[in-house]
Structure formats: structure tokens, C-alpha cells
Design a protein around this motif. Structure first.
Motif, mmCIF file in Angstrom:
data_model
loop_
_atom_site.group_PDB
_atom_site.id
_atom_site.type_symbol
_atom_site.label_atom_id
_atom_site.label_comp_id
_atom_site.label_asym_id
_atom_site.label_seq_id
_atom_site.Cartn_x
_atom_site.Cartn_y
_atom_site.Cartn_z
ATOM 1 N N SER A 19 -0.914 -2.251 16.412
ATOM 2 C CA SER A 19 -2.119 -2.963 15.985
ATOM 3 C C SER A 19 -1.733 -4.240 15.254
ATOM 4 O O SER A 19 -0.584 -4.467 14.935
ATOM 5 C CB SER A 19 -2.957 -2.073 15.066
ATOM 6 O OG SER A 19 -2.262 -1.853 13.855
ATOM 7 N N SER A 20 -2.717 -5.052 14.967
ATOM 8 C CA SER A 20 -2.480 -6.317 14.264
ATOM 9 C C SER A 20 -2.919 -6.214 12.817
ATOM 10 O O SER A 20 -3.486 -7.141 12.252
ATOM 11 C CB SER A 20 -3.252 -7.443 14.952
ATOM 12 O OG SER A 20 -4.639 -7.126 14.996
ATOM 13 N N MET A 21 -2.675 -5.067 12.203
ATOM 14 C CA MET A 21 -3.045 -4.895 10.801
ATOM 15 C C MET A 21 -2.172 -5.771 9.918
ATOM 16 O O MET A 21 -1.055 -6.128 10.289
ATOM 17 C CB MET A 21 -2.879 -3.420 10.389
ATOM 18 C CG MET A 21 -3.852 -2.472 11.081
ATOM 19 S SD MET A 21 -3.530 -0.796 10.587
ATOM 20 C CE MET A 21 -3.780 -0.951 8.811
ATOM 21 N N PRO A 22 -2.649 -6.094 8.698
ATOM 22 C CA PRO A 22 -1.825 -6.878 7.776
ATOM 23 C C PRO A 22 -0.557 -6.125 7.423
ATOM 24 O O PRO A 22 -0.530 -4.908 7.346
ATOM 25 C CB PRO A 22 -2.734 -7.028 6.546
ATOM 26 C CG PRO A 22 -4.116 -6.818 7.064
ATOM 27 C CD PRO A 22 -3.984 -5.846 8.175
ATOM 28 N N ALA A 23 0.506 -6.868 7.205
ATOM 29 C CA ALA A 23 1.777 -6.241 6.859
ATOM 30 C C ALA A 23 1.723 -5.672 5.459
ATOM 31 O O ALA A 23 0.991 -6.129 4.605
ATOM 32 C CB ALA A 23 2.900 -7.288 6.950
ATOM 33 N N ARG A 24 2.518 -4.648 5.217
ATOM 34 C CA ARG A 24 2.650 -4.044 3.893
ATOM 35 C C ARG A 24 4.115 -4.080 3.483
ATOM 36 O O ARG A 24 5.008 -4.307 4.297
ATOM 37 C CB ARG A 24 2.158 -2.586 3.895
ATOM 38 C CG ARG A 24 0.648 -2.456 3.967
ATOM 39 C CD ARG A 24 0.269 -0.980 3.880
ATOM 40 N NE ARG A 24 -1.165 -0.796 3.942
ATOM 41 C CZ ARG A 24 -1.974 -0.793 2.911
ATOM 42 N NH1 ARG A 24 -1.490 -0.964 1.711
ATOM 43 N NH2 ARG A 24 -3.280 -0.608 3.045
ATOM 44 N N LEU A 25 4.326 -3.841 2.223
ATOM 45 C CA LEU A 25 5.687 -3.852 1.709
ATOM 46 C C LEU A 25 6.166 -2.431 1.526
ATOM 47 O O LEU A 25 5.512 -1.632 0.898
ATOM 48 C CB LEU A 25 5.734 -4.586 0.357
ATOM 49 C CG LEU A 25 5.350 -6.061 0.425
ATOM 50 C CD1 LEU A 25 5.411 -6.658 -0.964
ATOM 51 C CD2 LEU A 25 6.250 -6.822 1.368
ATOM 52 N N MET A 26 7.306 -2.116 2.107
ATOM 53 C CA MET A 26 7.902 -0.787 1.970
ATOM 54 C C MET A 26 9.367 -0.971 1.604
ATOM 55 O O MET A 26 9.908 -2.063 1.612
ATOM 56 C CB MET A 26 7.773 0.012 3.280
ATOM 57 C CG MET A 26 6.345 0.240 3.726
ATOM 58 S SD MET A 26 5.461 1.379 2.665
ATOM 59 C CE MET A 26 6.194 2.908 3.237
ATOM 60 N N THR A 27 10.049 0.111 1.333
ATOM 61 C CA THR A 27 11.426 0.008 0.900
ATOM 62 C C THR A 27 12.395 0.036 2.049
ATOM 63 O O THR A 27 12.122 0.568 3.095
ATOM 64 C CB THR A 27 11.791 1.166 -0.042
ATOM 65 O OG1 THR A 27 11.856 2.345 0.743
ATOM 66 C CG2 THR A 27 10.781 1.329 -1.134
ATOM 67 N N ASP A 28 13.540 -0.555 1.805
ATOM 68 C CA ASP A 28 14.651 -0.411 2.723
ATOM 69 C C ASP A 28 15.297 0.941 2.442
ATOM 70 O O ASP A 28 15.037 1.569 1.438
ATOM 71 C CB ASP A 28 15.669 -1.536 2.484
ATOM 72 C CG ASP A 28 16.638 -1.656 3.641
ATOM 73 O OD1 ASP A 28 17.531 -2.512 3.547
ATOM 74 O OD2 ASP A 28 16.511 -0.897 4.602
ATOM 75 N N CYS A 407 11.906 5.094 -3.488
ATOM 76 C CA CYS A 407 10.467 5.136 -3.257
ATOM 77 C C CYS A 407 9.834 3.778 -3.554
ATOM 78 O O CYS A 407 10.173 3.137 -4.552
ATOM 79 C CB CYS A 407 9.834 6.206 -4.143
ATOM 80 S SG CYS A 407 8.046 6.371 -3.945
ATOM 81 N N PRO A 408 8.898 3.316 -2.720
ATOM 82 C CA PRO A 408 8.263 2.013 -2.953
ATOM 83 C C PRO A 408 7.264 2.027 -4.102
ATOM 84 O O PRO A 408 6.834 0.974 -4.546
ATOM 85 C CB PRO A 408 7.560 1.716 -1.623
ATOM 86 C CG PRO A 408 7.295 3.063 -1.040
ATOM 87 C CD PRO A 408 8.459 3.919 -1.442
ATOM 88 N N VAL A 409 6.862 3.210 -4.569
ATOM 89 C CA VAL A 409 5.930 3.279 -5.690
ATOM 90 C C VAL A 409 6.659 2.854 -6.952
ATOM 91 O O VAL A 409 7.720 3.384 -7.280
ATOM 92 C CB VAL A 409 5.372 4.708 -5.857
ATOM 93 C CG1 VAL A 409 4.420 4.771 -7.046
ATOM 94 C CG2 VAL A 409 4.659 5.144 -4.590
ATOM 95 N N SER A 410 6.100 1.898 -7.666
ATOM 96 C CA SER A 410 6.752 1.375 -8.866
ATOM 97 C C SER A 410 6.037 1.848 -10.117
ATOM 98 O O SER A 410 4.843 2.142 -10.107
ATOM 99 C CB SER A 410 6.779 -0.158 -8.842
ATOM 100 O OG SER A 410 5.461 -0.677 -8.768
ATOM 101 N N LYS A 411 6.790 1.929 -11.206
ATOM 102 C CA LYS A 411 6.239 2.337 -12.491
ATOM 103 C C LYS A 411 5.675 1.108 -13.193
ATOM 104 O O LYS A 411 6.399 0.151 -13.471
ATOM 105 C CB LYS A 411 7.325 2.998 -13.340
ATOM 106 C CG LYS A 411 6.792 3.729 -14.558
ATOM 107 C CD LYS A 411 7.857 4.623 -15.171
ATOM 108 C CE LYS A 411 7.270 5.438 -16.302
ATOM 109 N NZ LYS A 411 8.251 6.395 -16.872
#
Length: 431
Positions: A19-28, A407-411
Motif C-alpha cells: 500500500s501507499s501508507m505513510p512511512a513509519r519509524l522502526m528499529t534496525d 524496541c522502538p518504543v522510547s521512554k
């Protein structure tokens, strides 16, 4: 043109429409706590499941000319799908209607596919129930929203692709869902008093019929009595969508807890000493109830099993129908301070140590509270500190400890808390 199964599997990603959804940021994918880079990734949208995947290099090799849909028969395609990780299988459902129908309806596929390691869903303790799910096979995190729950503060239990949630307010609102397909069902409100002091739920799915059993244990202090606690146990059967009262008993000097699990037809609940009668050690014990045989003439306390040592907290897991206890080992004469984490398996009502977290890894969590989150299935145990997003896994078969990818979730603030649970990613289980 000849083509083997491996070549077909390697080309599935190229056949998947994005799909052409907006990109998101995830971790390497990172092994340790070193710095990491946020990558721009695409999302695949399926009616049931949305997630982000770390982008990969394209294969600029030879062009794939074979039309799988016209050449490969259903039974061969089923066998090919059994070699795929669950994420690739989910993506394959978007290729065409034929692939979608085979993946969702084939009993052969789900009974013969390669073992899928449990995912771990991590989220922060706030009003939202959204978080990230970790895939230990591909070592990637995926953006995932949980259905059926309004808040992240809830009681959770999982079995064979289904996750059971209970609210933390009245503790009477219970839902069952498949996090992958988003199939969700609110079940009948259980009997018994609302707002118990302590409660715990457990779910067990029958892998053949896909019916499930839910147990709910409630414990409430007898009014104006510091010694006695009312303990009640209720059982739900999905086949007739009804609750029955299994046990009503009064504990003296002990109270119920918030952790339970079903293994091989037996419910195990963690209970805590109140210390009011001087029974300081052990602080924890396990009570058992046979869900198949039903009530016994003996009280639950008569058959209770003490914890293997003084614990700050305990988590009960079902690993291949065996009861496993993950506990925080308390310092001598300081039962409220944790000095390490141990893992034990119950065998013939005796605890056998399976593993103990190396001190270096224990220190890797930073400041570790006396309580923590832990869950697991098959041979994998996950351990997570409430105060951080670090996730450590222990393979009980290979006796190996391993950090997850970062994990991409940040404190966002110092006192922010995190929690999580594991579940089996499956497409064939419904509520």
C-alpha cells in the motif's frame, strides 16, 4: 523453466502488493544496547492486520517468469506455505484470493507448518492499548494495536493464538481476541462479587477443536478480619458460552494473587503469605485445581506447593504443558530486594532449576524493580523490566540467553512504566 520450492518462497515478497501508507519509524536489528538507526519502512494493509516491516535490499537477479497461480496445485502450495514465517504468510494473503483462502482455511497448513516462535507484545502503561510486537525469528518489531480493550492497564493471558483480557477496574469485563486477525469477542460477565482485592485470569485453547476454557480467580479480605480471605474460582467454557462456580474457599493467613496458568488440564495459581500468622517463609506458594476431574474433598491449601526459595515476585508459565515458575530471588533477610532471577520447572511436585539469569545480563536491565513482567510458551521465556524497554529471552531447550532487537518504543519521562506479554501468532484461531 524449472523452479523449486525454495525459489518460490524467496519470490513471495516480490509478489506481495504494498500500500501507499505513510512511512513509519522502526528499529534496525540490534543485538546489544549500542546506538541504532531509525529506518523508513512501508506498511502492508490487510483487512485484518496492519504492521510495519524493516525494509530490505531488493534482489536484482534474474526475472521470475513462472506463474505460480496456474502451475502449482493447491496441495503443493500448502506445503510451500508451511515453510514460511508468519509475517511472510500474512503478506502472502494479499497476493490473490486463492492464496488468501488456502492460508486461512487449510487445516493441513497449520498442523504441518514449521514451529512459530511466540511473539512478545510490549506497550507502555497509559490509556492507549497500542504498542509493538517482537518477532524472534526475523528479529523485528511491528506496530500493532490490540482489539477489544480500552486501556493498557488490564490482566492478560494467552494460549494458541488467542489472548484474553480483563479490565483493571471492576475486573468483570473480559474479552478474547486474536491480535493478528483482530477477531474479538466480549464474553458473558462472570459471576461473583465485583471489585475483588486480588484476581487473576487464565485461558487454555484446545488445539484440536479450537474451543477454549477461561478461569477467573477472585480473592477478597473478609470484612474486619485480618486473617481470613475469601477465595473463589469460576470457569468459562466457550462451547456453551457459560460460567460455572468451581471453588469457594476461605484462606487463613494466605491470599490470592494476580498470576495463574493452565497446564495439562490443571489450573495453577500463585498465592501470597499475609504474614499475619507468622508464616513469613515461604512468601509464595502454588495451589492447584484439576479442571477435568473437578472439585476435591481436600482444600486447595492442603495440596499447595511452596516456592523453591524466597521470592520478590513470581510468574507462572506453560511451556509445552509443563508448569514453569520465573521468580525474582530475594536477598537474605531482605525479601523486598531482588538479587537475581531464576527459572524452575515443576516435576512430581518438586521444583527443578532450569536456569538462572547471569549477573551481567541482570545488570543490563539497569535498575531492576522487585517485580517484573515475564511470559512464554513452547521453549521460550521472555523477561522484561517494568521500568525499561529492554527485553531478554531465554531458550530453555538450548539454555541460551539473548537480548531482543532494540524496541522502538522510547521512554518519555523517568517514571514511565512498560509491560508486555507473549502470544502465538496464528491466522486460523477464532473467538
Amino acid at each position: 523453466m524449472a523452479c523449486n520450492h525454495l525459489q518460490i518462497v524467496q519470490k513471495i515478497d516480490e509478489l506481495t502488493p504494498w500500500s501507499s501508507m505513510p512511512a513509519r519509524l522502526m528499529t534496525d536489528v540490534m543485538e546489544d544496547n549500542s546506538s541504532w538507526t531509525a529506518l523508513s519502512i512501508d506498511h502492508i494493509r490487510i483487512s485484518a492486520f496492519n504492521f510495519g516491516i524493516v525494509s530490505e535490499d531488493n534482489d536484482e537477479g534474474k526475472e521470475f517468469l513462472l506463474s505460480l497461480d496456474t502451475v502449482v496445485p493447491d496441495d503443493i502450495l500448502e506445503r510451500i506455505f508451511t515453510f514460511l514465517p508468519i509475517v511472510s504468510m500474512i503478506r502472502s494473503t494479499a497476493v490473490c484470493k486463492r492464496w488468501h483462502d488456502i492460508i486461512y482455511s487449510s487445516r493441513f497448513l497449520w498442523t504441518h507448518m514449521l514451529p512459530q516462535r511466540p511473539w512478545y507484545f510490549m506497550f507502555t502503561s497509559n490509556e492507549s492499548a497500542a504498542g509493538c510486537a517482537y518477532d524472534p525469528i526475523l528479529r523485528k518489531w511491528y506496530d500493532l494495536e490490540l482489539p477489544c480493550i480500552d486501556k493498557s492497564s488490564c490482566f492478560v493471558s494467552s494460549s494458541c493464538g488467542l489472548v484474553c483480557f480483563m479490565d483493571n477496574d471492576s475486573r468483570n469485563a473480559i474479552s478474547v481476541s486474536n491480535p493478528i486477525t483482530k477477531d474479538c469477542k466480549r464474553i458473558l460477565e462472570p459471576p461473583g462479587a465485583k471489585f475483588p482485592d486480588y484476581s487473576t485470569i487464565a485461558i487454555k485453547v484446545d488445539r484440536s477443536s479450537h474451543s477454549y476454557t477461561i478461569t477467573l480467580a477472585k480473592c477478597k479480605q473478609v470484612p474486619e478480619d485480618y486473617v481470613r480471605w475469601d477465595f473463589s474460582l469460576y470457569k468459562y467454557d466457550s462451547r456453551n458460552s457459560s460460567w460455572v462456580t468451581a471453588v469457594e474457599e476461605v484462606f487463613i493467613g494466605w491470599r490470592g494473587g494476580d498470576d495463574s496458568v493452565i497446564c495439562d488440564g490443571v489450573l495453577y495459581c500463585l498465592i501470597h503469605s499475609t504474614g499475619i500468622l507468622g508464616n513469613i517463609e515461604p512468601r509464595h506458594s502454588i495451589i492447584m485445581y484439576d479442571l477435568i476431574a473437578g472439585p476435591s474433598k481436600a482444600s486447595l491449601m492442603q495440596s499447595s506447593i511452596p516456592a523453591p526459595c524466597s521470592l520478590t515476585c513470581g510468574r507462572l508459565l506453560n511451556l509445552r504443558e509443563k508448569l514453569v515458575l520465573v521468580g525474582g530471588i530475594a536477598k537474605q533477610n531482605r525479601p523486598d530486594i531482588i538479587k537475581g532471577i531464576g527459572i524452575w520447572e515443576l516435576y512430581n511436585k518438586q521444583w527443578q532449576e532450569v536456569g538462572r539469569m547471569p549477573h551481567k545480563l541482570f545488570q543490563g536491565f539497569g535498575e531492576f524493580d522487585d517485580v517484573f513482567a515475564s511470559s512464554g510458551t513452547d521453549d521460550l521465556v521472555y523477561i522484561q523490566s517494568y521500568g525499561a524497554t529492554a527485553l531478554l529471552a531465554f531458550d530453555t531447550k538450548q539454555k541460551q540467553w539473548k537480548w531482543s532487537a532494540k524496541c522502538p518504543v522510547s521512554k518519555r519521562f523517568p517514571l514511565q512504566l512498560f509491560t508486555g506479554f507473549c502470544f502465538e501468532p496464528r491466522l486460523d484461531i477464532t473467538t
